[in-house]
Enzyme design. Structure first.
Site, PDB file in Angstrom:
ATOM      1  N   CYS A 162       0.803  -1.232   0.000  1.00 53.77           N
ATOM      2  CA  CYS A 162       0.000   0.000   0.000  1.00 53.77           C
ATOM      3  C   CYS A 162       0.834   1.279   0.000  1.00 53.77           C
ATOM      4  CB  CYS A 162      -0.928   0.008   1.207  1.00 53.77           C
ATOM      5  SG  CYS A 162      -1.802  -1.537   1.458  1.00 53.77           S
ATOM      6  N   HIS A 294      -3.586   7.788   5.530  1.00 55.20           N
ATOM      7  CA  HIS A 294      -3.682   6.474   4.909  1.00 55.20           C
ATOM      8  C   HIS A 294      -5.121   5.988   5.022  1.00 55.20           C
ATOM      9  CE1 HIS A 294      -2.133   2.905   3.094  1.00 55.20           C
ATOM     10  NE2 HIS A 294      -2.492   2.133   4.108  1.00 55.20           N
ATOM     11  N   GLU A 305      -3.011   5.138  13.157  1.00 52.24           N
ATOM     12  CA  GLU A 305      -2.601   6.349  12.441  1.00 52.24           C
ATOM     13  C   GLU A 305      -2.910   7.599  13.247  1.00 52.24           C
ATOM     14  OE1 GLU A 305      -2.662   8.318   7.996  1.00 52.24           O
ATOM     15  OE2 GLU A 305      -4.149   6.779   8.467  1.00 52.24           O
ATOM     16  N   LYS A 326      -9.790   7.737   0.510  1.00 47.71           N
ATOM     17  CA  LYS A 326     -10.159   6.351   0.206  1.00 47.71           C
ATOM     18  C   LYS A 326     -11.652   6.130   0.399  1.00 47.71           C
ATOM     19  CE  LYS A 326      -5.784   3.974   1.248  1.00 47.71           C
ATOM     20  NZ  LYS A 326      -4.930   5.115   1.631  1.00 47.71           N
ATOM     21  N   HIS A 331      -9.378   1.945  -1.951  1.00 49.45           N
ATOM     22  CA  HIS A 331      -7.948   1.738  -1.690  1.00 49.45           C
ATOM     23  C   HIS A 331      -7.318   1.121  -2.929  1.00 49.45           C
ATOM     24  CE1 HIS A 331      -4.204   0.885   0.052  1.00 49.45           C
ATOM     25  NE2 HIS A 331      -4.572   0.408   1.227  1.00 49.45           N
ATOM     26  N   PHE A 390       1.158  -2.949   4.573  1.00 47.94           N
ATOM     27  CA  PHE A 390       1.408  -4.268   5.131  1.00 47.94           C
ATOM     28  C   PHE A 390       2.903  -4.554   5.032  1.00 47.94           C
ATOM     29  CE2 PHE A 390      -2.932  -6.561   4.397  1.00 47.94           C
ATOM     30  CZ  PHE A 390      -3.443  -5.901   5.503  1.00 47.94           C
TER      31      PHE A 390
END
Length: 402
Positions: A162, A294, A305, A326, A331, A390
């Site tokens: 990501c 994010h 976050e 998003k 995403h 990830f």
């Protein structure tokens, strides 16, 4: 260190097939997430996504090109055309040799893989097209952009899940700043909305079946999207000398590794990336007006976050605007940071802060100004764009108004 500016931008995503359409949708808080229209969708439990509806590859590419271009490569080429056209650059002579391409992707030619696994394992075919490998490889989009525009400088693909786009754009930024290149085409592309792509993500049990609601207490998970965002980064004096329109300045970049867990994010790793980007840009906390989060819409990401932003910005965190686009375009995995950079440019250039839509219930662990549901007018001079992947790989870009 040389200054780096953005002189061209292009995109295709669920909100629009160019930058103007995308920014209009962001200003309006419009949702591009809808029911998926893909093969075997009835076998999926997750049937929504930020899919580009009405896309016709034959309107943009001939038959020979389509045989070579996976969907993610097509998206990258279409966005690159827009960005390079806006920049006004012609890559000939010395400039061609000192310009390159760095793109991010996670799945690469996943649709090509999906189609050909079906052909071999489901349909029993014993042969596939001779160009399957060059069509599915992760560097295909980078290579085709370089060939179409005569870009002969440093060119490669970054795959960090990501955070791929942010890592790619950070590398392009550093190459120009250090003097290795004068201009770079950079960003990312992704096209994972196929049966195999969605089915794999279902297995993680992090996907929403109804909507993407980042930071809202009733969030139900992330929603995948597809598309590309491509930019022209250019050395400031080079752009100024030719009278180019400057969209924003890229002034800092940092990347960190959590080194802790393959899927669970770390507050410390994310916070170090945020503070590192500010330090690299020589920004203090009070300068930051907006952060593009994010913001995946999963409890683990959202809460981690927000805690990282609070740690990195201290008391300033309570007054900074932070939103997740998003919620509108989904995403895009390896391409997501590039599309989100458009919201950052809109913030510093136009004074419009894109909202987090779908926000319904406050979450005490996300008690920041998440710009809920409606865009906001505000003059900001400096912004950050977060990407936390990830594998614990984090990348944060810092932009300034010019």
């Amino acid at each position: 260190m040389r200054r780096v500016v953005i002189t061209g931008a292009g995109t295709i995503n669920a909100l629009g097939q160019n930058v103007a359409e995308t920014l209009e949708a962001m200003r309006e808080g419009r949702c591009g997430i809808s029911e998926l229209d893909i093969r075997d969708v009835e076998r999926l439990s997750v049937r929504i996504g930020g899919q580009i509806k009405g896309y016709d590859e034959h309107a943009h590419f001939n038959r020979q090109q389509i045989a070579l271009y996976d969907r993610f490569t097509q998206f990258a080429l279409l966005a690159a055309r827009q960005a390079i056209s806006q920049s006004g650059l012609e890559f000939i002579g010395d400039l061609a040799a000192r310009s390159g391409v760095v793109l991010g992707t996670s799945g690469g030619g996943l649709q090509t893989q999906d189609d050909n696994y079906r052909a071999v394992y489901e349909e029993g075919k014993n042969r596939v097209h001779p160009f399957i490998v060059p069509k599915l490889m992760n560097n295909a989009a980078t290579s085709h952009v370089s060939m179409e525009y005569n870009l002969k400088g440093p060119s490669f693909t970054v795959a960090t899940a990501c955070a791929s786009s942010n890592h790619a754009m950070g590398q392009a930024f550093n190459m120009i700043r250090s003097g290795m290149a004068d201009a770079m085409v950079t960003g990312g592309a992704e096209a994972m909305l196929c049966f195999g792509g969605v089915k794999a993500w279902e297995g993680l049990r992090v996907m929403s079946k109804d909507a993407c609601r980042p930071f809202s207490a009733n969030r139900s998970g992330m929603v995948q999207g597809e598309g590309a965002g491509i930019f022209v980064f250019e050395e400031y004096e080079h752009a100024k000398k030719r009278g180019a329109e400057i969209l924003a300045e890229v002034s800092g970049f940092a990347m960190t590794s959590d080194a802790s867990d393959i899927v669970m994010p770390s507050k410390q790793g994310a916070a170090r990336a945020i503070t590192g980007a500010m330090a690299d840009a020589k920004m203090n906390r009070d300068e930051i007006g907006y952060i593009n989060a994010h913001g995946t819409g999963t409890a683990a990401n959202d809460k981690t976050e927000c805690a990282a932003v609070a740690d990195a910005l201290g008391p300033k965190a309570d007054s900074v605007m932070i939103s997740s686009t998003k919620s509108m375009h989904g995403h895009l995995i390896g391409g997501t940071g590039a599309v989100e950079l458009l919201a950052c440019i809109m913030a510093v250039r136009d004074g419009i802060i894109a909202p987090t839509i779908g926000y319904e219930e406050p979450d005490q662990e996300c008690a920041l100004d998440v710009v809920p549901n409606e865009a906001r007018e505000a003059q900001v001079d400096a912004v950050l764009s977060n990407a936390f992947a990830f594998g614990g790989l984090n990348a944060v870009l810092a932009l300034r108004r010019v």
